[in-house]
Design a protein around this motif. Structure first.
Motif, mmCIF file in Angstrom:
data_model
loop_
_atom_site.group_PDB
_atom_site.id
_atom_site.type_symbol
_atom_site.label_atom_id
_atom_site.label_comp_id
_atom_site.label_asym_id
_atom_site.label_seq_id
_atom_site.Cartn_x
_atom_site.Cartn_y
_atom_site.Cartn_z
ATOM 1 N N ARG A 1 -18.571 14.114 18.684
ATOM 2 C CA ARG A 1 -18.869 15.658 18.749
ATOM 3 C C ARG A 1 -18.704 15.964 20.289
ATOM 4 N NH1 ARG A 1 -24.037 15.965 14.515
ATOM 5 N NH2 ARG A 1 -22.699 16.119 12.828
ATOM 6 N N ARG A 2 -19.237 15.027 21.096
ATOM 7 C CA ARG A 2 -18.993 15.419 22.774
ATOM 8 C C ARG A 2 -17.501 15.811 23.027
ATOM 9 N NH1 ARG A 2 -21.644 11.372 27.021
ATOM 10 N NH2 ARG A 2 -21.911 13.062 28.594
ATOM 11 N N MET A 3 -16.646 14.853 22.476
ATOM 12 C CA MET A 3 -15.429 14.909 22.934
ATOM 13 C C MET A 3 -14.657 16.195 22.041
ATOM 14 S SD MET A 3 -12.896 13.310 24.246
ATOM 15 C CE MET A 3 -11.020 13.354 24.393
ATOM 16 N N ALA A 4 -14.971 16.480 20.917
ATOM 17 C CA ALA A 4 -14.653 17.371 20.285
ATOM 18 C C ALA A 4 -15.031 18.771 21.137
ATOM 19 C CB ALA A 4 -15.143 17.727 18.891
ATOM 20 N N ALA A 5 -16.197 18.728 21.452
ATOM 21 C CA ALA A 5 -16.637 20.020 22.322
ATOM 22 C C ALA A 5 -16.014 19.934 23.426
ATOM 23 C CB ALA A 5 -17.999 20.165 22.594
ATOM 24 N N ALA A 6 -15.539 19.001 24.182
ATOM 25 C CA ALA A 6 -14.901 19.138 25.538
ATOM 26 C C ALA A 6 -13.345 19.802 25.132
ATOM 27 C CB ALA A 6 -15.079 17.793 26.226
ATOM 28 N N VAL A 7 -13.045 19.137 24.200
ATOM 29 C CA VAL A 7 -11.334 19.278 23.748
ATOM 30 C C VAL A 7 -11.159 20.851 23.345
ATOM 31 C CG1 VAL A 7 -9.585 18.854 22.365
ATOM 32 C CG2 VAL A 7 -10.719 16.885 23.344
ATOM 33 N N MET A 8 -12.114 21.295 22.742
ATOM 34 C CA MET A 8 -11.961 22.510 22.000
ATOM 35 C C MET A 8 -12.685 23.733 23.022
ATOM 36 S SD MET A 8 -13.127 21.300 18.130
ATOM 37 C CE MET A 8 -13.129 23.011 17.415
ATOM 38 N N ARG A 9 -13.279 23.412 24.087
ATOM 39 C CA ARG A 9 -13.750 24.491 24.962
ATOM 40 C C ARG A 9 -12.472 25.150 25.426
ATOM 41 N NH1 ARG A 9 -16.304 21.401 28.454
ATOM 42 N NH2 ARG A 9 -18.211 21.620 27.221
ATOM 43 N N PRO A 10 -12.648 26.600 25.211
ATOM 44 C CA PRO A 10 -11.448 27.566 25.812
ATOM 45 C C PRO A 10 -11.063 27.383 27.159
ATOM 46 C CG PRO A 10 -13.379 28.909 24.546
ATOM 47 C CD PRO A 10 -13.969 27.478 24.954
ATOM 48 N N LEU A 11 -9.830 27.628 27.623
ATOM 49 C CA LEU A 11 -9.153 27.284 28.843
ATOM 50 C C LEU A 11 -9.507 28.369 29.707
ATOM 51 C CD1 LEU A 11 -5.676 26.332 27.659
ATOM 52 C CD2 LEU A 11 -7.670 24.754 28.466
ATOM 53 N N THR A 12 -9.327 28.405 30.984
ATOM 54 C CA THR A 12 -9.232 29.583 31.881
ATOM 55 C C THR A 12 -8.182 30.490 31.542
ATOM 56 O OG1 THR A 12 -7.827 28.380 33.511
ATOM 57 C CG2 THR A 12 -10.225 27.891 33.688
ATOM 58 N N ARG A 13 -8.235 31.546 32.259
ATOM 59 C CA ARG A 13 -6.895 32.709 32.252
ATOM 60 C C ARG A 13 -5.483 31.939 32.457
ATOM 61 N NH1 ARG A 13 -9.152 38.713 34.080
ATOM 62 N NH2 ARG A 13 -10.783 38.804 32.198
ATOM 63 N N ASP A 14 -5.654 31.297 33.491
ATOM 64 C CA ASP A 14 -4.177 30.513 33.728
ATOM 65 C C ASP A 14 -4.069 29.183 32.965
ATOM 66 O OD1 ASP A 14 -6.243 29.375 35.143
ATOM 67 O OD2 ASP A 14 -5.073 29.106 37.127
ATOM 68 N N GLU A 15 -4.792 29.385 31.856
ATOM 69 C CA GLU A 15 -4.595 28.164 31.057
ATOM 70 C C GLU A 15 -4.908 26.655 31.799
ATOM 71 O OE1 GLU A 15 -0.790 28.724 29.464
ATOM 72 O OE2 GLU A 15 -1.543 30.271 28.013
ATOM 73 N N GLN A 16 -5.834 26.589 32.483
ATOM 74 C CA GLN A 16 -6.499 25.135 32.934
ATOM 75 C C GLN A 16 -7.864 24.962 32.384
ATOM 76 O OE1 GLN A 16 -4.336 23.656 34.995
ATOM 77 N NE2 GLN A 16 -2.959 25.428 34.778
ATOM 78 N N MET A 17 -8.185 23.608 32.502
ATOM 79 C CA MET A 17 -9.612 23.396 31.907
ATOM 80 C C MET A 17 -10.467 24.068 32.897
ATOM 81 S SD MET A 17 -11.091 19.706 30.401
ATOM 82 C CE MET A 17 -11.485 18.795 32.082
ATOM 83 N N ARG A 18 -11.541 24.493 32.297
ATOM 84 C CA ARG A 18 -12.588 25.232 33.144
ATOM 85 C C ARG A 18 -13.465 24.115 33.834
ATOM 86 N NH1 ARG A 18 -15.499 29.604 28.837
ATOM 87 N NH2 ARG A 18 -13.648 30.873 28.720
ATOM 88 N N ARG A 19 -14.067 24.831 34.977
ATOM 89 C CA ARG A 19 -14.760 23.836 36.028
ATOM 90 C C ARG A 19 -16.033 23.719 35.510
ATOM 91 N NH1 ARG A 19 -11.392 20.958 39.154
ATOM 92 N NH2 ARG A 19 -9.161 22.174 38.962
ATOM 93 N N ARG A 20 -16.722 24.638 34.874
ATOM 94 C CA ARG A 20 -17.798 24.912 34.444
ATOM 95 C C ARG A 20 -18.071 25.047 32.953
ATOM 96 N NH1 ARG A 20 -21.700 23.305 38.365
ATOM 97 N NH2 ARG A 20 -20.730 23.036 40.263
#
Lengths: 300, 94
Positions: free
Chosen positions: A13-32
């Protein structure tokens, strides 16, 4: 290493939440994350770095791939909608929709299942021709349903012979009924043909030209009634007369056969003396196509 | 609706169903020639693709090219190449 089931479930569940978290506007992973916690710290906690990538960078690969796959699938399912709103607006619409309705099914087939209702409530995303955009989204969703919805045993001649005024019939689940105030069916077919033509061409220049043409396609105004259905694993769009559409809608709603026949002619210009012949022809076709079935208990 | 007309319509419906051919409908007959009621003369059916959704949720879409040229779906798709993003063991080199 051994991991007990509850611990594995928590990790998944932890991994799924991390993988499915929306990206930033420039399609990078969020910092927070949504609670302003550092995602780098979160990644460090359960993902090993290697000699080239940090834990954050390794997680980011999966996070981005997850969203790119969703975007790709959504674009593949709604090329007609994209042609109506244009590429830039479509990108914005897609991100807003997927944020509101993230994938919650085991299959990407269901990704667009809430699109029509969402677009109806968020009309600004369909601008400038929102009605056409909603109609196109509805047709494209009907296409998906027609392709793989259940096929039930068709009504038999014996069952037909036993019908009376109060009998009820059901329609095949793969038969989807659709109406619109513009010819989205022609527009969608043109988009698909242009797309198929573009992918068949070796020349990039030709492909780009066809894509540009696709973007400029707008459905012609005019009321249409459609049966979107499947035959031998292909999806077909069949234009219907108002009477046939009204008949099918009434049967679908579960009213009696007698009432459905009456509903077919409520707004009809067909002369009374011609109606029995029309109905005979319509039911002949419905039977031939196998679109009629006996209702299941929970249909009644 | 008059009862006599209603009865004729119901009779027509049942007659229509019973007269339907038991033979399967061929794809060619789904086009302009086939119509529901007599008023549906302008209708036509257009064949659409056959495998567009067949791979969703299955594993048989491998190699079908999920990424299309010209869209943004593939942005960064090669960014993990050679970086070991898929290793389960962080120490493993690719």
């Amino acid at each position: 290493m051994t991991t007990d089931a509850p611990e594995l479930l928590a990790l998944q569940r932890r991994m799924a939440a991390a993988v499915m978290r929306p990206l930033t506007r420039d399609e990078q992973m969020r910092r927070r994350d949504e609670n302003n916690r550092s995602i780098a710290d979160e990644a460090d906690d359960f993902i090993k770095p290697n000699d080239r990538l940090s834990s954050f960078e390794r997680l980011e690969i999966y996070n981005r791939q997850y969203w790119f796959r969703l975007f790709s699938s959504f674009e593949e399912d709604f090329p007609g909608l994209r042609s109506i709103v244009g590429t830039k607006r479509f990108e914005r619409l897609m991100r807003a929709y997927l944020h509101a309705h993230p994938s919650s099914s085991f299959t990407l087939r269901n990704l667009g299942s809430s699109l029509v209702s969402w677009l109806t409530e968020n009309r600004e995303y369909g601008a400038p021709d929102t009605d056409a955009a909603i109609a196109m989204a509805a047709l494209e969703w009907a296409h998906i349903e027609a392709f793989d919805n259940e096929q039930r045993p068709a009504l038999t001649a014996e069952e037909a012979a036993a019908l009376d005024d109060n009998s009820r019939l059901a329609l095949q689940p793969y038969l989807r009924l659709f109406e619109a105030s513009c010819a989205v069916d022609d527009a969608l077919i043109a988009v698909r043909e242009a797309s198929a033509g573009a992918s068949a061409q070796a020349s990039n220049a030709v492909a780009i030209h066809l894509v540009r043409r696709t973007r400029s396609l707008k459905p012609a105004p005019g009321q249409i009634y459609l049966a979107v259905h499947r035959h031998e694993d292909s999806v077909y769009y069949k234009r219907l007369a108002l009477e046939d559409y009204s008949l099918l809608r009434a049967l679908e709603s579960g009213v009696s056969l007698g009432d459905a026949i009456e509903a077919a002619f409520q707004q009809s210009a067909i002369a009374e003396e011609d109606r029995p012949a029309h109905i005979q022809s319509a039911f002949h076709y419905l039977m031939q196509m196998g679109w009629l079935c006996t209702p299941k208990e929970n249909d009644l | 609706m008059k009862n006599s007309l209603k009865a004729m319509m119901l009779g027509g419906a049942v007659t229509g169903m019973l007269s339907a051919s038991a033979a399967p409908v061929h794809a060619s007959s789904l086009h302009n020639g086939a119509q529901l009621g007599q008023a549906a003369l302008s209708s036509s059916m257009m064949a659409q693709d056959t495998d567009k959704h067949s791979c969703k949720g299955k594993n048989d879409c491998k190699g079908k090219g999920g990424c299309k040229a010209g869209d943004n779906g593939c942005k960064g798709k090669n960014s993990c190449k050679g970086k070991g993003g898929c290793a389960t063991d962080g120490s493993k080199k690719h």
